[in-house]
Design a protein around this motif. Structure first.
Motif, PDB file in Angstrom:
ATOM      1  N   ASN A  62       9.237   9.488  -8.913  1.00 47.34           N
ATOM      2  CA  ASN A  62      10.615   9.781  -8.538  1.00 47.34           C
ATOM      3  C   ASN A  62      11.551   9.828  -9.740  1.00 47.34           C
ATOM      4  O   ASN A  62      12.583  10.481  -9.707  1.00 47.34           O
ATOM      5  CB  ASN A  62      11.120   8.757  -7.513  1.00 47.34           C
ATOM      6  N   GLN A 173      17.536  31.699   0.773  1.00 45.85           N
ATOM      7  CA  GLN A 173      16.333  31.141   1.391  1.00 45.85           C
ATOM      8  C   GLN A 173      15.373  30.677   0.305  1.00 45.85           C
ATOM      9  O   GLN A 173      15.075  31.417  -0.620  1.00 45.85           O
ATOM     10  CB  GLN A 173      15.627  32.225   2.206  1.00 45.85           C
ATOM     11  N   ARG A 263       6.193  19.499  -7.403  1.00 47.52           N
ATOM     12  CA  ARG A 263       6.298  18.303  -6.590  1.00 47.52           C
ATOM     13  C   ARG A 263       6.633  18.615  -5.133  1.00 47.52           C
ATOM     14  O   ARG A 263       6.043  18.069  -4.213  1.00 47.52           O
ATOM     15  CB  ARG A 263       7.393  17.419  -7.178  1.00 47.52           C
ATOM     16  N   PHE A 264       7.600  19.527  -4.909  1.00 47.44           N
ATOM     17  CA  PHE A 264       8.069  19.775  -3.544  1.00 47.44           C
ATOM     18  C   PHE A 264       7.312  20.906  -2.865  1.00 47.44           C
ATOM     19  O   PHE A 264       7.480  21.131  -1.673  1.00 47.44           O
ATOM     20  CB  PHE A 264       9.560  20.094  -3.552  1.00 47.44           C
ATOM     21  N   THR A 266       7.928  23.935  -2.992  1.00 51.79           N
ATOM     22  CA  THR A 266       8.911  24.933  -2.575  1.00 51.79           C
ATOM     23  C   THR A 266      10.059  24.825  -3.569  1.00 51.79           C
ATOM     24  O   THR A 266      10.175  23.827  -4.262  1.00 51.79           O
ATOM     25  CB  THR A 266       9.434  24.634  -1.144  1.00 51.79           C
ATOM     26  N   THR A 268      14.091  24.239  -4.154  1.00 48.83           N
ATOM     27  CA  THR A 268      14.980  23.372  -3.397  1.00 48.83           C
ATOM     28  C   THR A 268      16.425  23.757  -3.713  1.00 48.83           C
ATOM     29  O   THR A 268      17.146  23.041  -4.391  1.00 48.83           O
ATOM     30  CB  THR A 268      14.755  21.889  -3.772  1.00 48.83           C
ATOM     31  N   GLY A 270      19.010  23.972  -1.826  1.00 47.78           N
ATOM     32  CA  GLY A 270      20.041  23.114  -1.247  1.00 47.78           C
ATOM     33  C   GLY A 270      20.180  21.764  -1.931  1.00 47.78           C
ATOM     34  O   GLY A 270      21.095  21.014  -1.654  1.00 47.78           O
ATOM     35  N   GLY A 271      19.244  21.438  -2.827  1.00 47.97           N
ATOM     36  CA  GLY A 271      19.251  20.111  -3.429  1.00 47.97           C
ATOM     37  C   GLY A 271      19.818  20.099  -4.830  1.00 47.97           C
ATOM     38  O   GLY A 271      20.408  21.072  -5.280  1.00 47.97           O
ATOM     39  N   HIS A 272      19.616  18.999  -5.516  1.00 47.83           N
ATOM     40  CA  HIS A 272      19.954  18.833  -6.939  1.00 47.83           C
ATOM     41  C   HIS A 272      21.453  18.928  -7.237  1.00 47.83           C
ATOM     42  O   HIS A 272      21.836  19.027  -8.390  1.00 47.83           O
ATOM     43  CB  HIS A 272      19.199  19.851  -7.809  1.00 47.83           C
ATOM     44  N   ALA A 273      22.290  18.887  -6.194  1.00 48.34           N
ATOM     45  CA  ALA A 273      23.730  18.992  -6.428  1.00 48.34           C
ATOM     46  C   ALA A 273      24.253  17.789  -7.201  1.00 48.34           C
ATOM     47  O   ALA A 273      25.197  17.897  -7.971  1.00 48.34           O
ATOM     48  CB  ALA A 273      24.468  19.127  -5.104  1.00 48.34           C
ATOM     49  N   GLY A 274      23.615  16.630  -7.012  1.00 53.40           N
ATOM     50  CA  GLY A 274      24.103  15.434  -7.690  1.00 53.40           C
ATOM     51  C   GLY A 274      23.382  15.110  -8.985  1.00 53.40           C
ATOM     52  O   GLY A 274      23.611  14.068  -9.588  1.00 53.40           O
ATOM     53  N   ASP A 275      22.483  15.993  -9.414  1.00 53.95           N
ATOM     54  CA  ASP A 275      21.685  15.686 -10.604  1.00 53.95           C
ATOM     55  C   ASP A 275      22.534  15.528 -11.860  1.00 53.95           C
ATOM     56  O   ASP A 275      22.215  14.724 -12.731  1.00 53.95           O
ATOM     57  CB  ASP A 275      20.636  16.781 -10.858  1.00 53.95           C
ATOM     58  N   THR A 325      24.984   2.784  -1.883  1.00 56.32           N
ATOM     59  CA  THR A 325      25.964   3.605  -2.587  1.00 56.32           C
ATOM     60  C   THR A 325      26.931   2.724  -3.364  1.00 56.32           C
ATOM     61  O   THR A 325      27.213   2.963  -4.537  1.00 56.32           O
ATOM     62  CB  THR A 325      26.758   4.450  -1.567  1.00 56.32           C
TER      63      THR A 325
END
Lengths: 349, 320
Positions: A62, A173, A263-264, A266, A268, A270-275, A325
């Motif tokens: 992770n 997509q 790893r996924f 696919t 992603t 929609g993700g990684h916005a907070g990276d 959080t």
């Protein structure tokens, strides 16, 4: 700020004593103790669950992708810059690489949503990923170093642009069919019991550590963050060096994009916005100064692990999600505060 | 001073190793159940968690709820991994991606947990005990029927939905469009897309009104589209004149429903989904078998049914 970089004279660049290296590593020393204490507490409370070899290896997996991103961020922040685009460059590169590999691959693979693309195709895809990442880094670097637009604004702009282009290319997509070999060998495979993704991250960290602390490239990175004008007068090509640092961060985001596909299984989008904020807080937790000129790779490694360990420990202990959080925010401030106190004490002598 | 800090560190490290080495022992009892939501702080998922908690207490299950910061696979997978390490007897997951979650959830199942999905599903269900979902297509059809009734079988209708790619929203849109074809008096103006962005939805509605002054009805496939859509109607002073049918029953939607800005709500029942999830877990842990899919209720809330709207409002109002 900087006993380590006050002397840009290249003759002295590789004469670091053990004391100096340890001293710098200790920029993140308190944080290291904090990490050890966290691990010890969780391990003591849930020995069979937290301290299981399964859990320790997932913790490392992770942290792996975030670590590769955070290493690029470390170089950028040491130059007194910032890169908000890391996460969306990761998305763009993973989309570019996955689409390339899908176009070049033959029939479907044996497990769900995979292709039987060869290692050659995967190598091309990796080059595309790292290359597109470096290209975004080049754009960032040009705008920061030559157009003289603040890094915060430039990378905020490319943060949106790279994500937007990724969405345009794919119509929003995710690319679902990725090479089976990449997923099996890199994404979930391991070598001698160590997950492949972790090995890649460790290799990147070692190479980056050597580059930052023991080479002229690293010395120049510190120099421009510590005192850009001084560095220029000492004959360092400040703009070229800045460009290289942003390209390095971009290329590492591209590499992280490939690791993410592996790893996924696919992309992603929609993700990684907070990276971006996750890497910045990891770098700062690790003792790197947001004002530039001070920082270590070891510190960043530790900084990446703290939120990963906290999240994992809290879920295992069953602490309600909102408290996680709050705690993570508090730990960030506390850690940096302790670090400041320690630094001031050191400066006073 | 450096040396001292390092020594401390090594002592701490050594004691950790000792701890890890000493750690053997039994797994948690067979009543430990984990629920992993789609995202923190969503009224819908909080309501689902409330339903699950109450039911778990009744059934004597020991439930722990976790949730990621974002509704995204990269945010959720570390949470799933930690749940896997925890080693519950059963885990109920709201998978945030149909593909990326396959491997971590398969791992969870492989390490002995009975795995169920709720609200969303994944592409490979071979290791899933049951998927607890609502029939989104049916929900879309119910919305079309309600729209026809509201308009008295006549007028032009548009739909606000998400860009293709979200399975649930796609199914709602499909059901709505197919059912609407049955009503020959209704002219369908087609879909417009927004991605959870009320501002965009408001712009869509105001520009649609300019293009089609005779617009008689709007259907939104989720709450964000509805909140933006009714704002657009208000801006164009067309509230009430244009009939609005909205999916979900978030607090803002229920308020708009009572004000008459929304005429009909197509509500899911997250609390019931949580309860059904726990009942299913109980049955699986007791050795029972489940159908591959468990459907939960969809309610149509018609004008004037304020009490029903309150009852279905998405609220996470139980004790934490």
């Amino acid at each position: 700020m900087s006993m380590t970089t006050s002397d840009p004279d290249t003759d002295h660049s590789d004469r670091h004593t053990l004391g100096e290296i340890l001293g710098r590593a200790l920029g993140g020393g308190w944080i290291f103790i904090l990490l050890i204490v966290l691990i010890a507490i969780f391990a003591a409370m849930r020995p069979t669950q937290f301290a299981s070899s399964y859990n320790l290896s997932t913790l490392a997996i992770n942290a792996a992708i975030l670590l590769v991103l955070a290493i690029g961020q470390t170089f950028v922040i040491i130059t007194a810059g910032i890169d908000l685009a890391v996460g969306s460059v990761l998305v763009f590169s993973s989309v570019a690489a996955a689409s390339t590999m899908l176009a070049l691959s033959g029939s479907a693979g044996s497990s769900y949503g995979t292709t039987d693309a060869s290692w050659g195709v995967i190598a091309i895809g990796t080059l595309v990923g790292v290359g597109t990442g470096a290209a975004w880094g080049l754009l960032n670097g040009l705008l920061v170093a030559f157009a003289r637009i603040p890094a915060l604004i430039v990378t905020l702009g490319t943060f949106g642009m790279s994500l937007g282009f990724a969405q345009i290319v794919t119509g929003g997509q995710d690319v679902r069919a990725v090479p089976e070999r990449l997923v099996d060998v890199i994404g979930s495979g391991s070598v001698a019991g160590v997950p492949s993704l972790v090995l890649i991250a460790v290799a990147v960290a070692i190479v980056a550590g050597i580059a930052l602390h023991l080479t002229r490239f690293g010395m120049r990175t510190f120099a421009i963050g510590s005192n850009a004008e001084g560095a220029r007068r000492a004959g360092i090509a400040v703009r070229k060096q800045t460009l290289k640092v942003y390209m390095l961060a971009g290329a590492l985001s591209g590499l992280a994009g490939i690791m993410s596909i592996a790893r996924f299984a696919t992309t992603t989008i929609g993700g990684h916005a907070g990276d971006n904020l996750a890497t910045i807080s990891a770098v700062v937790l690790g003792g790197t100064s947001l004002f530039g000129g001070v920082g270590t790779i070891v510190g960043t490694v530790i900084g990446v692990f703290i939120p990963v360990v906290l999240l994992n420990g809290f879920v295992i202990l069953g602490i309600p999600p909102f408290w996680q959080t709050v705690t993570m925010g508090a730990v960030l401030i506390l850690a940096v505060w302790i670090d400041q106190l320690k630094r001031r004490a050191r400066e006073r002598g | 001073m450096f040396a001292r800090a390092w020594t401390k560190t090594w002592i701490a490290g050594a004691s950790l190793v000792a701890l890890a080495a000493a750690s053997t022992g039994a797994q948690a009892a067979g009543k430990d159940v984990s629920l992993v939501l789609g995202v923190k702080g969503s009224p819908f998922y909080d309501a689902l968690a409330c339903g699950a908690k109450d039911e778990a207490k009744k059934l004597g299950l020991d439930l722990t709820v976790s949730a990621p910061d974002q509704f995204a696979a990269d945010s959720q997978i570390p949470v799933i991994d930690a749940v896997t390490a925890r080693g519950p007897a059963a885990a109920v997951v709201v998978p945030t991606d149909t593909q990326a979650l396959i491997r971590p959830m398969a791992q969870l199942a492989k390490r002995g947990a009975k795995v169920l999905t709720v609200d969303q599903t994944i592409a490979d269900t071979s290791f899933i005990q049951t998927q607890i979902v609502t029939d989104n297509e049916q929900g879309g059809r119910l919305a079309a029927d309600a729209m026809n009734e509201l308009l008295g079988g006549k007028g032009s209708v548009m739909m606000i939905t998400q860009p293709p790619g979200s399975a649930g929203q796609d199914a709602r849109a499909k059901g709505f469009e197919e059912e609407l074809k049955k009503y020959s008096g209704i002219t369908y103006l087609g879909p417009q897309y927004q991605s959870d962005d009320p501002q965009k939805a408001a712009e869509i509605v105001t520009s649609a009104l300019s293009a089609h002054p005779d617009l008689a009805g709007v259907f939104s496939t989720n709450d964000q589209g509805a909140i933006g859509g009714i704002t657009g109607l208000k801006q164009a002073a067309a509230t009430g004149k244009v009939k609005f049918v909205a999916y979900d029953s978030a607090t803002a939607e229920v308020a708009a429903f009572k004000n008459g800005a929304i005429s009909v709500l197509i509500a899911q029942n997250p609390k019931q989904e949580g309860e059904v999830a726990m009942q299913s877990v109980k049955r699986v842990l007791d050795g029972g078998k489940l159908e591959k899919t468990t459907l939960t209720e969809i309610a149509v809330i018609k004008p004037g049914e304020n009490a029903k709207a309150d009852q279905y409002e998405y609220k996470g109002n139980c004790a934490q």
